[in-house]
Design a protein around this motif. Structure first.
Motif, PDB file in Angstrom:
ATOM      1  N   THR A   1       0.820  -1.208   0.000  1.00 11.39           N
ATOM      2  CA  THR A   1       0.000   0.000   0.000  1.00 11.39           C
ATOM      3  C   THR A   1       0.856   1.262   0.000  1.00 11.39           C
ATOM      4  OG1 THR A   1      -0.133  -0.046   2.422  1.00 11.39           O
ATOM      5  CG2 THR A   1      -1.912  -1.130   1.199  1.00 11.39           C
ATOM      6  N   ALA A   2       0.249   2.346  -0.446  1.00 13.06           N
ATOM      7  CA  ALA A   2       0.923   3.642  -0.455  1.00 13.06           C
ATOM      8  C   ALA A   2       1.355   4.014   0.958  1.00 13.06           C
ATOM      9  CB  ALA A   2       0.004   4.712  -1.033  1.00 13.06           C
ATOM     10  N   GLY A   3       2.508   4.652   1.038  1.00 11.95           N
ATOM     11  CA  GLY A   3       3.049   5.070   2.319  1.00 11.95           C
ATOM     12  C   GLY A   3       4.078   4.115   2.884  1.00 11.95           C
ATOM     13  N   GLN A   4       4.124   2.878   2.349  1.00  8.49           N
ATOM     14  CA  GLN A   4       5.113   1.924   2.851  1.00  8.49           C
ATOM     15  C   GLN A   4       6.490   2.244   2.281  1.00  8.49           C
ATOM     16  OE1 GLN A   4       2.949  -1.823   1.821  1.00  8.49           O
ATOM     17  NE2 GLN A   4       2.975  -2.219   4.027  1.00  8.49           N
ATOM     18  N   HIS A   5       7.517   1.888   3.041  1.00 10.15           N
ATOM     19  CA  HIS A   5       8.895   2.197   2.667  1.00 10.15           C
ATOM     20  C   HIS A   5       9.507   1.008   1.937  1.00 10.15           C
ATOM     21  CE1 HIS A   5       9.065   5.148   6.333  1.00 10.15           C
ATOM     22  NE2 HIS A   5       8.234   5.541   5.380  1.00 10.15           N
ATOM     23  N   TYR A   6      10.401   1.307   0.989  1.00  9.92           N
ATOM     24  CA  TYR A   6      11.021   0.224   0.216  1.00  9.92           C
ATOM     25  C   TYR A   6      12.381   0.650  -0.319  1.00  9.92           C
ATOM     26  CZ  TYR A   6       9.968   2.642  -4.211  1.00  9.92           C
ATOM     27  OH  TYR A   6       9.929   3.547  -5.244  1.00  9.92           O
ATOM     28  N   LYS A   7      13.157  -0.335  -0.723  1.00  8.37           N
ATOM     29  CA  LYS A   7      14.419  -0.141  -1.433  1.00  8.37           C
ATOM     30  C   LYS A   7      14.628  -1.344  -2.357  1.00  8.37           C
ATOM     31  CE  LYS A   7      17.129   2.640   1.858  1.00  8.37           C
ATOM     32  NZ  LYS A   7      18.379   2.690   2.650  1.00  8.37           N
ATOM     33  N   PHE A   8      15.762  -1.358  -3.036  1.00  7.90           N
ATOM     34  CA  PHE A   8      16.141  -2.501  -3.850  1.00  7.90           C
ATOM     35  C   PHE A   8      17.383  -3.149  -3.254  1.00  7.90           C
ATOM     36  CE2 PHE A   8      14.000   0.236  -7.042  1.00  7.90           C
ATOM     37  CZ  PHE A   8      12.957  -0.627  -7.348  1.00  7.90           C
TER      38      PHE A   8
ATOM     39  N   PRO B   1      17.880  11.869   8.201  1.00  6.48           N
ATOM     40  CA  PRO B   1      18.872  10.963   7.623  1.00  6.48           C
ATOM     41  C   PRO B   1      18.339   9.595   7.215  1.00  6.48           C
ATOM     42  CG  PRO B   1      19.080  10.975   9.993  1.00  6.48           C
ATOM     43  CD  PRO B   1      18.033  11.998   9.666  1.00  6.48           C
ATOM     44  N   ALA B   2      17.050   9.297   7.390  1.00  7.46           N
ATOM     45  CA  ALA B   2      16.501   8.052   6.863  1.00  7.46           C
ATOM     46  C   ALA B   2      16.596   8.079   5.336  1.00  7.46           C
ATOM     47  CB  ALA B   2      15.054   7.875   7.315  1.00  7.46           C
ATOM     48  N   THR B   3      16.676   6.920   4.711  1.00  6.45           N
ATOM     49  CA  THR B   3      17.057   6.875   3.298  1.00  6.45           C
ATOM     50  C   THR B   3      16.126   6.053   2.417  1.00  6.45           C
ATOM     51  OG1 THR B   3      18.531   4.995   3.761  1.00  6.45           O
ATOM     52  CG2 THR B   3      19.504   7.200   3.826  1.00  6.45           C
ATOM     53  N   ALA B   4      15.028   5.547   2.934  1.00  6.74           N
ATOM     54  CA  ALA B   4      14.161   4.688   2.126  1.00  6.74           C
ATOM     55  C   ALA B   4      13.301   5.512   1.168  1.00  6.74           C
ATOM     56  CB  ALA B   4      13.259   3.841   3.021  1.00  6.74           C
ATOM     57  N   SER B   5      12.905   4.855   0.080  1.00 10.01           N
ATOM     58  CA  SER B   5      11.897   5.415  -0.814  1.00 10.01           C
ATOM     59  C   SER B   5      10.521   5.090  -0.252  1.00 10.01           C
ATOM     60  CB  SER B   5      12.063   4.838  -2.218  1.00 10.01           C
ATOM     61  OG  SER B   5      13.368   5.080  -2.716  1.00 10.01           O
ATOM     62  N   ILE B   6       9.513   5.847  -0.687  1.00 11.86           N
ATOM     63  CA  ILE B   6       8.155   5.690  -0.165  1.00 11.86           C
ATOM     64  C   ILE B   6       7.197   5.452  -1.321  1.00 11.86           C
ATOM     65  CG2 ILE B   6       6.285   6.781   1.127  1.00 11.86           C
ATOM     66  CD1 ILE B   6       8.348   8.431   2.617  1.00 11.86           C
ATOM     67  N   LEU B   7       6.368   4.407  -1.188  1.00 15.01           N
ATOM     68  CA  LEU B   7       5.346   4.137  -2.190  1.00 15.01           C
ATOM     69  C   LEU B   7       4.337   5.269  -2.207  1.00 15.01           C
ATOM     70  CD1 LEU B   7       4.736   0.328  -1.604  1.00 15.01           C
ATOM     71  CD2 LEU B   7       5.985   1.400  -3.482  1.00 15.01           C
ATOM     72  N   ARG B   8       3.998   5.693  -3.401  1.00 16.06           N
ATOM     73  CA  ARG B   8       3.107   6.847  -3.538  1.00 16.06           C
ATOM     74  C   ARG B   8       2.014   6.543  -4.547  1.00 16.06           C
ATOM     75  NH1 ARG B   8       1.863  12.071  -3.273  1.00 16.06           N
ATOM     76  NH2 ARG B   8       1.736  13.323  -5.180  1.00 16.06           N
ATOM     77  N   GLU B   9       0.778   6.837  -4.148  1.00 19.14           N
ATOM     78  CA  GLU B   9      -0.339   6.752  -5.078  1.00 19.14           C
ATOM     79  C   GLU B   9      -0.157   7.798  -6.181  1.00 19.14           C
ATOM     80  OE1 GLU B   9      -3.135   4.877  -5.026  1.00 19.14           O
ATOM     81  OE2 GLU B   9      -3.485   4.223  -2.959  1.00 19.14           O
ATOM     82  N   LYS B  10      -0.793   7.563  -7.309  1.00 18.37           N
ATOM     83  CA  LYS B  10      -0.850   8.617  -8.311  1.00 18.37           C
ATOM     84  C   LYS B  10      -1.532   9.823  -7.689  1.00 18.37           C
ATOM     85  CE  LYS B  10      -2.346   9.647 -13.013  1.00 18.37           C
ATOM     86  NZ  LYS B  10      -3.029   9.135 -14.230  1.00 18.37           N
TER      87      LYS B  10
END
Length: 742
Positions: free
Chosen positions: A192-199, A224-233
């Motif tokens: 879901t949108a708002g969750q954090h992720y990386k590769f 200093p946190a570095t994760a990307s965040i899922l974003r809805e359109k």
């Protein structure tokens, strides 16, 4: 975007099972093992890797009835279940954890998503495929909702999506390699949108790299946190249609452009709340009305593309597609832009395609190779800044950057991009000693890849965002920076006039008694003032790192320092070229800029500082309302010397002309503390010349010496004209007079 189920996953015979989970996820095609496979006629084997699960069962498509248990075949978490079905089964997974039960869709029950044409577009300069296909995009597949993850990593052995939805475990969601484009993709249902992720990436040599942020992430964690965040359109509804329509019709070369350069993190803080930043929405309420009241036409933002280190001021970005979370969400930033447009103010973004930092979660060594940067440090490493240089000759890298320029102009309705450090991009020997750089294929020092990239970027920017502008911060004499690409130029709309800035600041910092020996610093810029479409910048770089504030550069006692600054501002606003002033300069900030603190707003209680602010407001109004001061900013026929050689009196005077015959302004500066009474200058026509601006007016903190609001031209020849003005020129002051035909 294709959305397929099954496809290449179905086989007609049992394949040899891998010996370990690591074999499966390292294969580059986990779909060849995982998901549903027809192992015999009407018999399907479902395989899933779910480490640490206590048990897994197959459920019907609605998640209500258990169809079959799944056997744990490998201790690391490979579960296998068997179903009898005449066609590919539709199922869900029931996962029993130690403390809970989860019902999931199987990511490996889906086919490929990106088509061959889409994979080709990802490397086609000018295409929007980089940000419409790569990154993480929410999909709804017939009621099954989730995100499609796509990332370019052609040399990686394995890429997995990791995040809070899979306990950051790279074994859970290995991606499928699409060999046609070097892209890895995976649709993960139920995230879901708002969750954090990386590769999580295994490099070419089999080494596990630091977790990488998504290069095309649309939102990122607060450093200093570095994760990307899922974003809805984005559901943001733009209401700036009228502004955008008017912008497309504006001839920017002839329009008044007065830019307020701003670092959002230090324009103002909230001391009573831990010295926190203002948010984008708070800035929309406070900054935009302030700039509007002062009469600036644009706000230029120091970079707000997500960056890890506050001390870089944004000039070492990590996530080029994400507005920094320091001040709020992407929609908050969009609301800020819209509020500016509603107030009649354009937004320009400082954009940094010249280099990127070496933070391990960023682009450096992205797939275990020098993917975005040159491998040879003589081409790929900035010695001055400790950063990496993009490999512009790699088509995918150039496309990534061109698409980013288009993204900000189209997606966030920005009105311009100011491109940072262009000189460092153009020259292979920039800040390098002999032997520290590699000549191009012709033996020269020009970076041919960067030149091609900049031309393409400008072509795409002007085609995709009519009325927007691009601006080069280019500090050398490179020819044609702001000339069209079809004439051999780089295609920028404007160029910062760094030479004017350095020359005039050097002049104005001299004691008036010595200025006669430096008079050429005032006049030299007019020798090349119309070779480019220039912006006159007094930027952040001139008030930091020990250089002192603009006020501190001025010589003399307190009165003279303020008078010098006011005279200099009047000289600048009367000079050909668009204007740019860094925040704080408009009220004569005493201290040099500190990015960790807000501006010294208390100074506005002092009449001298308030006077400078009032002057800037009046200069902007004069500049915007007097056509002669802006219509021919970029044309030599809009300028004519009256007095250029009076070095002994440190007086300088010229004419500015607009499109109409009677559109005339006269600019006169006296850079000594001695009033010049009865100073005669020639003018082109008889009539009355009104004092539109006198920087020595008492309302600005001056001595109120002047010409009682204006002066009538006399039929006395002077300076090659049949008429002239007998002026009183105030001490350390600039006059701007406008012509009125009798």
């Amino acid at each position: 975007m294709a959305q397929r189920r099954g496809g290449t996953q179905s086989v007609t015979e049992r394949s040899t099972e891998p010996q370990t989970v690591a074999d499966i996820i390292a294969s580059g095609d986990p779909f060849s093992v995982l998901g549903p496979h027809e192992v015999a006629q009407g018999t399907w084997e479902i395989r899933a890797i779910i480490p640490d699960a206590d048990g897994v069962s197959l459920l019907d498509r609605d998640g209500h009835s258990i169809l079959a248990p799944m056997e744990k075949r490998l201790p690391e978490g490979l579960f296998v279940g068997v179903l009898s079905a005449s066609e590919r089964p539709d199922y869900r997974l029931r996962v029993q954890w130690q403390d809970r039960v989860e019902i999931q869709h199987d990511p490996y029950s889906f086919g490929t998503f990106l088509s061959y044409d889409e994979l080709i577009q990802i490397r086609t300069p000018g295409s929007d495929a980089v940000y419409t296909k790569l990154g993480a995009h929410r999909l709804d597949l017939g009621g099954i909702q989730g995100f499609l993850f796509c990332v370019w990593a052609p040399n990686a052995r394995r890429v997995s999506v990791v995040g809070e939805f899979n306990n950051w475990d790279g074994r859970r969601h290995p991606m499928r390699r699409r060999h046609e484009g070097g892209v890895w993709e995976l649709f993960i249902p139920d995230v879901t949108a708002g969750q954090h992720y990386k590769f999580e990436i295994i490099g070419l040599q089999g080494n596990l790299l630091a977790l990488k942020a998504d290069p095309v992430a649309f939102a990122a964690e607060h450093p200093p946190a570095t994760a990307s965040i899922l974003r809805e359109k984005s559901a943001f509804e733009w209401r700036d249609g009228e502004w955008m329509k008017i912008r497309t019709r504006r001839n920017q070369r002839k329009a008044p452009i007065s830019i307020y350069e701003c670092h959002l993190g230090s324009w103002a803080r909230v001391p009573e709340e831990g010295n926190r930043y203002l948010t984008y929405r708070e800035l929309a309420v406070r900054l935009i009305p302030y700039v509007q009241d002062l009469g600036f036409t644009h706000i230029e933002l120091l970079p707000i593309t997500e960056y890890p280190f506050d001390g870089s001021w944004g000039y070492q970005p990590i996530s080029l597609y994400a507005p920094t979370s320091r001040f709020g969400t992407p929609d908050d930033f969009a609301a800020f832009v819209e509020a500016a447009h509603a107030a009649g103010i354009g937004i320009i973004l400082d954009w940094v395609p010249a280099h990127f930092p070496n933070d391990p979660h960023g682009l450096s060594y992205f797939d275990g190779t020098h993917l975005y940067e040159h491998a040879d440090p003589r081409l790929g490493f900035h010695q001055d800044w400790g950063t990496y240089i993009y490999n512009y000759e790699r088509q995918e890298v150039a496309t990534f950057l061109v698409a980013n320029a288009r993204f900000w102009l189209e997606h966030y309705h920005l009105d311009g991009l100011r491109v940072d450090a262009v000189a460092s991009m153009l020259y292979l020997d920039y800040s390098r000693k002999p032997g520290e750089w590699i000549p191009n294929r012709y033996g020269g020092n020009e970076n041919l890849g960067a030149i091609d990239f900049l031309r393409r970027m400008n072509e795409v920017a002007y085609a995709s965002a009519p009325g927007a502008i691009t601006i080069a911060e280019e500090s050398t004499a490179w020819p044609g920076v702001s000339h069209p690409t079809y004439t051999g130029g780089l295609g920028f709309g404007f160029k910062w006039n760094m030479g004017w800035m350095h020359d005039t600041l050097r002049y104005i910092s001299k004691d008036p008694v010595f200025r006669r020996y430096h008079h050429h610093d005032l006049t030299f810029g007019l020798l090349y003032a119309f070779s480019e479409n220039f912006i006159l910048p007094l930027s952040h770089d001139e008030v930091v790192h020990g250089k002192g504030s603009l006020l501190r550069k001025m010589p003399g006692d307190r009165w003279q320092r303020f008078a010098n600054l006011r005279a200099y501002f009047g000289f600048m606003w009367g000079h050909p070229g668009k204007k740019l002033l860094f925040m704080g300069g408009e009220f004569a900030q005493e201290q040099e800029w500190n990015h960790d603190n807000g501006l010294d707003w208390h100074l506005l209680s002092d009449p001298d500082h308030k006077g400078v602010q009032t002057l800037i407001r009046d200069l902007n109004r004069a500049y915007c309302s007097i056509p002669a001061l802006h219509e021919r900013d970029c044309e030599s026929r809009g300028f004519e010397w009256i007095v250029s050689d009076d070095r002994d009196n440190s007086v300088i005077a010229w004419l500015r002309r607009g499109n109409d015959e009677d559109s005339i302004a006269v600019v006169v500066s006296n850079f000594t503390p001695v009033p010049r009474v009865g100073y005669r200058i020639g003018v082109p026509a008889p009539g009355f010349y009104s004092e539109a601006v006198n920087t020595d007016a008492s309302i600005y903190g001056g001595s109120n010496v002047g010409n009682l609001g204006g002066i009538l031209a006399e039929a006395t020849p002077s300076h090659g004209f049949a008429h002239s003005l007998c002026l009183t020129i105030p001490p350390l002051a600039t006059l701007i007079l406008t012509f009125e035909r009798p």
